[in-house]
Design a protein around this motif. Structure first.
Motif: not given
Length: 286
Positions: A116-133
């Motif tokens: 958790f969490c794989h909501c659209d917002r979390c997916e977007r924020l992760f993609a926009e972050s500088d983290r690969d993991d």
């Protein structure tokens, strides 16, 4: 030092406790006004009422399954830690608590569990972050929230931890990076709840594990962790003798011991323990 955890305002200053914790917001969504004579507690990302009113608040896994209490292994419904309006509301509650008493305790901080969490917002924020993991990104989210909360608290910030000291489990489960959180947290609280405490070997093992995980010595007479931890015991309908024994084990490793949700039973245990520890006076005939 002994403390009591309660939803009843008249119990926070009850003898013989040195400290009272008052639930301002709990996992049911119940809310109360903070008290000036208590360490006010806020359940952050556990909220049955909010989750039932707005399903968009609830974290989901990769299959879209929500973290609600009608699923296995969830005792309450969770709220996604990246939801901006909910986070803003939490920080307002924390600020209100800090205005009444400078010390504040945060409960239920973190993601529900792995995946958790794989909501659209979390997916977007992760993609926009500088983290690969994904796990690293989740830890950034939680550490950032705790850091924001700490800025609002002029006194001591306490944080409740899930009772699992095994290396990386809290990180993988909830996104709690203890090494980073110690920069913002003054004390951790670990609830070790049982309805009997008939045996306490498991309590001792977990307490010893947290002492080691937080940087203290295994030897209880050695150096304690730089960021201390206290243990919280369940007091509801627990036999007083068993509760006393659990307290003796807990205080061997922890800074303080707190008792949850039965002030009268906990008070009886503390009083008897204190009485038993006093040296009796011997009166001899002249």
């Amino acid at each position: 030092m002994y403390g009591v955890v309660t939803r009843n305002a008249d119990e926070v200053a009850m003898e013989p406790f040195d400290l009272g914790f008052y639930e301002v917001k709990d996992v049911t969504g119940r809310a109360a006004e903070p008290l000036p004579n208590a360490v006010n507690m806020v359940s952050c990302f556990g909220d049955n009422a909010a989750a039932s009113e707005d399903e968009d608040l609830v974290p989901v896994d990769e299959r879209g399954e929500p973290a609600t209490r009608d699923r296995d292994y969830f005792d309450w419904a969770y709220i996604c830690p990246t939801h901006p309006e909910y986070r803003e509301g939490l920080l307002e509650i924390i600020a209100d608590c800090a205005a009444e008493n400078g010390d504040v305790r945060l409960d239920d901080v973190g993601f529900p569990r792995e995946g958790f969490c794989h909501c659209d917002r979390c997916e977007r924020l992760f993609a926009e972050s500088d983290r690969d993991d994904f796990a690293d990104w989740r830890a950034d989210v939680i550490t950032g929230f705790v850091a924001e909360a700490a800025e609002l608290v002029p006194g001591r910030l306490l944080l409740t931890l899930y009772p699992d000291p095994y290396p990386d489990h809290l990180y993988e489960r909830a996104g709690l990076d203890l090494d980073r959180l110690t920069e913002h947290v003054d004390e951790f609280v670990v609830p070790l709840y049982d309805t009997e405490y008939a045996t306490t070997y498991w309590l001792e093992a977990i307490a010893r594990g947290f002492r080691s995980r937080l940087g203290g010595d295994y030897d209880v007479h050695g150096a304690p962790p730089e960021t201390p931890f206290s243990l919280e015991l369940y007091a509801v309908e627990v036999d007083v003798d068993d509760l006393i024994h659990a307290t003796e084990v807990a205080e061997t490793y922890a800074k303080d011991v707190f008792f949850g949700y039965d002030a009268n039973n906990a008070a009886a245990a503390v009083r008897r323990k204190n009485a038993d520890s006093r040296d009796g006076e011997v009166h001899r005939p002249e």
